[in-house]
Enzyme design. Structure first.
Site, PDB file in Angstrom:
ATOM      1  N   HIS A 126       1.616   5.174  12.641  1.00  0.00           N
ATOM      2  CA  HIS A 126       0.448   5.998  12.315  1.00  0.00           C
ATOM      3  C   HIS A 126       0.481   7.390  12.944  1.00  0.00           C
ATOM      4  O   HIS A 126      -0.561   7.978  13.221  1.00  0.00           O
ATOM      5  CB  HIS A 126      -0.841   5.276  12.712  1.00  0.00           C
ATOM      6  CG  HIS A 126      -1.152   4.109  11.807  1.00  0.00           C
ATOM      7  ND1 HIS A 126      -2.299   3.366  11.901  1.00  0.00           N
ATOM      8  CD2 HIS A 126      -0.454   3.562  10.785  1.00  0.00           C
ATOM      9  CE1 HIS A 126      -2.301   2.418  10.980  1.00  0.00           C
ATOM     10  NE2 HIS A 126      -1.183   2.506  10.291  1.00  0.00           N
ATOM     11  N   ASP A 128       4.278  -4.747   3.666  1.00  0.00           N
ATOM     12  CA  ASP A 128       3.690  -3.707   4.522  1.00  0.00           C
ATOM     13  C   ASP A 128       4.636  -3.473   5.691  1.00  0.00           C
ATOM     14  O   ASP A 128       4.769  -4.329   6.553  1.00  0.00           O
ATOM     15  CB  ASP A 128       2.303  -4.153   5.006  1.00  0.00           C
ATOM     16  CG  ASP A 128       1.509  -2.993   5.599  1.00  0.00           C
ATOM     17  OD1 ASP A 128       2.083  -1.906   5.764  1.00  0.00           O
ATOM     18  OD2 ASP A 128       0.319  -3.192   5.897  1.00  0.00           O
ATOM     19  N   ASP A 155       5.508   3.120   7.153  1.00  0.00           N
ATOM     20  CA  ASP A 155       4.183   2.568   6.809  1.00  0.00           C
ATOM     21  C   ASP A 155       3.470   3.488   5.831  1.00  0.00           C
ATOM     22  O   ASP A 155       2.805   4.403   6.248  1.00  0.00           O
ATOM     23  CB  ASP A 155       3.395   2.392   8.115  1.00  0.00           C
ATOM     24  CG  ASP A 155       2.089   1.659   7.919  1.00  0.00           C
ATOM     25  OD1 ASP A 155       1.840   1.153   6.810  1.00  0.00           O
ATOM     26  OD2 ASP A 155       1.291   1.603   8.878  1.00  0.00           O
ATOM     27  N   HIS A 161       0.850  -1.194   0.000  1.00  0.00           N
ATOM     28  CA  HIS A 161       0.000   0.000   0.000  1.00  0.00           C
ATOM     29  C   HIS A 161       0.880   1.236   0.000  1.00  0.00           C
ATOM     30  O   HIS A 161       1.974   1.244   0.557  1.00  0.00           O
ATOM     31  CB  HIS A 161      -1.014  -0.023   1.133  1.00  0.00           C
ATOM     32  CG  HIS A 161      -0.511   0.276   2.504  1.00  0.00           C
ATOM     33  ND1 HIS A 161      -0.352   1.556   2.978  1.00  0.00           N
ATOM     34  CD2 HIS A 161      -0.156  -0.536   3.537  1.00  0.00           C
ATOM     35  CE1 HIS A 161       0.060   1.507   4.244  1.00  0.00           C
ATOM     36  NE2 HIS A 161       0.199   0.253   4.598  1.00  0.00           N
ATOM     37  N   GLU A 191      -5.298   1.632   1.785  1.00  0.00           N
ATOM     38  CA  GLU A 191      -5.218   0.444   2.647  1.00  0.00           C
ATOM     39  C   GLU A 191      -5.552   0.824   4.081  1.00  0.00           C
ATOM     40  O   GLU A 191      -6.213   0.082   4.809  1.00  0.00           O
ATOM     41  CB  GLU A 191      -3.806  -0.153   2.593  1.00  0.00           C
ATOM     42  CG  GLU A 191      -3.631  -1.463   3.347  1.00  0.00           C
ATOM     43  CD  GLU A 191      -3.184  -1.326   4.796  1.00  0.00           C
ATOM     44  OE1 GLU A 191      -3.089  -2.349   5.488  1.00  0.00           O
ATOM     45  OE2 GLU A 191      -2.936  -0.188   5.250  1.00  0.00           O
ATOM     46  N   GLU A 192      -5.052   2.021   4.458  1.00  0.00           N
ATOM     47  CA  GLU A 192      -5.198   2.446   5.856  1.00  0.00           C
ATOM     48  C   GLU A 192      -6.650   2.616   6.267  1.00  0.00           C
ATOM     49  O   GLU A 192      -6.969   2.628   7.453  1.00  0.00           O
ATOM     50  CB  GLU A 192      -4.427   3.747   6.080  1.00  0.00           C
ATOM     51  CG  GLU A 192      -2.907   3.618   5.936  1.00  0.00           C
ATOM     52  CD  GLU A 192      -2.291   2.745   7.023  1.00  0.00           C
ATOM     53  OE1 GLU A 192      -3.023   2.223   7.867  1.00  0.00           O
ATOM     54  OE2 GLU A 192      -1.057   2.594   7.008  1.00  0.00           O
TER      55      GLU A 192
HETATM   56 ZN   LIG Z   1       0.595  -0.398   6.523  1.00  0.00          ZN
END
Ligand SMILES: [Zn+2]
Length: 704
Positions: free
Chosen positions: A508, A420, A354, A344, A391-392
């Site tokens: 995140h 990922d 990420d 992603h 994706e998130e």
């Molecule tokens: Zn991810």
């Protein structure tokens, strides 16, 4: 999302006795020599310096799905893949993706305080000084929730049971939960189910903050003012088009008829959580609920009252366009058989780890194999290099893609490799379908660990404390939670994934940046390159095999270990444990058939086998794991069709094996459970039949 693969039990499979000159399953001895040379070339391709350049370019700004910045990352990837000489395709979908436009958290009362919810910028890390996506959970509702605060620990079902036993209800309350132990979407579902009017989720410093190590920018861990964004949607794909692609003109549900939360859900920092929790009183907490902040935690309710206000652009711009990119290297012999690798591309901020690290791994693997093709070494099967959007938010881009291309995938997808968070440290981890583990292990024996302490396989063993020669390092099971779900959990297409991890508290947050990566995650970008080397060699191994190298003997041995827990579950319910007999027998037969097949395959390849027979065998092998996916899916979640693994419906992060059977034990009747066991046994029978058919195809007498 990343915490997808829960750690599995240590696998007690037999290690290869001779690592050096072991045969290459699926290849004749002559073909194996050629393939070894090609894989060595492919492994040389990825470059740390180029990986660094890609990482810097792709993580130069926050790029949330549905923003112009995220479209720019798609354009970048397409341009790179075109320059490599790949055929490219941009595949876009219009999906439900409301963005937050405002968030306000107020501690009410005599000393009313409006919390500063932003993550402060860090001088010396320019991306953190740029405007960030507001700290709101993806698919949390717009609206206002106000009430007394109740602290619910992790917000697990068992935490609410504890609260119930002390007479504390969250109805009409604002709930404060801490991250961990469960997917945040489950926390949201459980809070809403019990009548909470808003949910705040914070990261306790015990988990990935100062209790674990120095915080960014001094160290890699989460600063007190850092917070974890993330989706709280419990489905997969565009919420408005469950089970089919969001193509133009496709029917759409109304948002209010979907499983997206109906109350605001907002992530907050430990700093803000402390400002709220410090004045909560009421019921004393169970001992284990105390976290790492320098206050005594209390459950409440109140006396602190909190007001949570979230606004979104739903009314004016709730639907947004997302962009998947696809790069194709056409197969020379079997162009309609596909080996996929994907990552992603969207993030909650700049997302250097990420998931720009995964995106870069895909780019570097593509570069390596495209260069090989230019030198005349084209793969036999088509290789697809994908990057996914959104994706998130709930695996949206990859899910719409697999639903869109379902016919091609069902007929011809050989495997999907997922990247990922492929590089944010030095410790290798891998997983996937048990049928793919042998190939992945084998490739890690070919790639050097950048630390110079042997191969990736060697340091993987050391890092996981795998000592006995008879043991292999433990590998994760594909339960869901990243883009492999559309391939594995939805269609039963074999998958694998891997990456290098390490101490990290930037998940995140606004601090998942290039500067963090350069300082802590992968300073030389050597692990980005190593992940790509593994990708390039694994893709080639699968793309060029004469007979597809799935290991259904290891697969069956792994399945055997899931039978005893089913038996125990039956016994605990007071049901007859003898019901597992057909399942045990079917798995035992699969192991026997697969073991015989492997020997027959090796003998046939050594003796020579006609291409038509190989092709017929491969067609049968493609059916094996697809047989274990039920078209009607799980009763709890029809989109989840694999009967081998699913995420736990009441947890999200832990993986459940045999989910049809085990969910029935947990939620169903004895008769339903027996039916599930028999259905699974029948499907294992079909899987064994497919392996037997592959053997029959190889042993059909043919001219050489
Ligand atoms: Zn991810």
């Amino acid at each position: 999302m990343v915490l997808a693969m829960s750690s599995a039990l240590a696998l007690a499979t037999q290690a290869s006795l001779v690592a050096a000159q072991r045969p290459m399953p699926g290849y004749s001895p002559g073909a194996a020599d050629t393939q070894r040379r090609l894989e060595q070339e492919a492994i040389q391709g990825p470059q740390a310096t180029r990986a660094r350049t890609h990482s810097a370019a792709l993580s130069q700004e926050p790029h949330i799905a549905g923003t112009p910045a995220q479209k720019r990352t798609a354009d970048y990837v397409i341009a790179q893949m075109k320059a490599m000489g790949l055929q490219t395709e941009m595949r876009s979908y219009d999906v439900y993706l409301p963005h937050a436009t405002g968030v306000k958290i107020t501690r009410m009362g005599r000393d009313t305080v409006s919390l500063d919810v932003q993550e402060p910028g860090i001088p010396g890390d320019p991306v953190t000084m740029m405007p960030q996506y507001l700290p709101v959970n993806g698919y949390g509702a717009a609206g206002v929730g106000e009430g007394e605060l109740v602290f619910v620990n992790f917000g697990l079902i068992e935490d609410y049971a504890t609260l119930d036993s002390t007479g504390v209800s969250v109805k009409g309350k604002v709930v404060l939960a801490r991250y961990g132990r469960s997917f945040r979407g489950i926390k949201s579902r459980e809070a809403e189910k019990r009548g909470a009017v808003a949910l705040l989720i914070y990261t306790d410093p015990l988990d990935d903050g100062f209790v674990q190590g120095d915080v960014y920018p001094e160290g890699p861990m989460r600063p007190l003012a850092g917070l974890q964004r993330g989706s709280v949607f419990n489905g997969t794909g565009d919420p408005l088009t469950p089970g089919y692609a969001s193509t133009p003109g496709a029917p759409r549900l109304k948002p209010e008829d979907t499983a997206v939360p109906k109350v605001p859900v907002v992530p907050i920092s430990a700093l803000n959580a402390q400002q709220l929790l410090a004045q909560v009183r009421g019921t004393d907490i169970p001992r284990s609920w105390q976290g790492g902040m320098p206050i005594r935690y209390h459950v409440g309710p109140g006396p602190v009252r909190v007001r949570v206000e979230v606004t979104t652009d739903e009314a004016t711009a709730g639907t947004k366009t997302i962009y998947n990119t696809l790069g194709y290297l056409r197969g020379s012999t079997y162009p309609n058989e596909y080996v996929y690798i994907g990552a992603h591309r969207d993030s909650w901020g700049a997302g250097a780890a990420d998931n720009i690290s995964g995106t870069v791994s895909v780019l570097e693997a593509a570069q390596s194999l495209a260069d090989l093709a230019k030198r005349g070494e084209r793969p036999k099967r088509t290789i697809v290099f994908a990057t996914w959007d959104a994706e998130e938010w709930g695996l949206v881009g990859s899910t719409e893609y697999v639903e869109d291309d379902s016919l091609r995938l069902k007929a011809g997808a050989v495997a999907y490799l997922n990247q990922d968070v492929s590089a944010q440290g030095m410790q290798f981890g891998g997983g996937g379908s048990p049928s793919m583990r042998a190939v992945l292990r084998d490739v890690t024996k070919l790639v050097q660990d950048p630390r110079g302490r042997g191969t990736v396989y060697d340091t993987w063993r050391v890092g996981t404390g795998t000592r006995a020669d008879s043991l292999e390092p433990p590998m994760g099971d594909p339960g869901g939670g990243s883009d492999f779900a559309g391939f594995y959990n939805h269609f039963g297409i074999p998958i694998a994934d891997w990456g290098f991890g390490g101490p990290s508290g930037i998940y995140h947050s606004a601090y998942d940046t290039f500067a963090w990566m350069e300082r802590f995650g992968d300073p030389g970008f050597q692990y980005h390159a190593a992940a790509a080397r593994i990708g390039a060699a694994t893709l080639l191994r699968l793309a060029n095999a004469q007979v597809l190298p799935y290991d259904y003997a290891e697969f069956a041995r792994t399945m055997t270990r899931y039978v005893a827990p089913v038996e125990r579950g039956l016994t605990q319910k007071g049901w007859s444990p003898a019901a597992v007999a057909p399942l045990s027998a079917a798995i035992t037969r699969l192991e026997r058939v697969a073991t015989t097949f492997a020997a027959a395959r090796d003998a046939a390849l050594a003796a020579g086998v006609a291409p038509a027979a190989q092709a017929a065998a491969n067609q049968s092998l493609l059916r094996v794991e697809r047989s274990l996916a039920r078209p009607t899916g799980l009763k709890s979640r029809p989109w989840y069709r694999s009967l081998i693994y699913a995420s736990d419906v009441d947890n999200g992060y832990s993986t459940m094996s045999f989910p049809g059977v085990n969910e029935s034990i947990r939620y169903g009747t004895e008769a339903e459970t027996v039916a599930e066991i028999n259905d699974l046994a029948t499907r294992f029978g079909a899987a064994a039949d497919a392996v037997a058919a592959a053997q029959a195809a190889l042993s059909t007498p043919t001219k050489r």
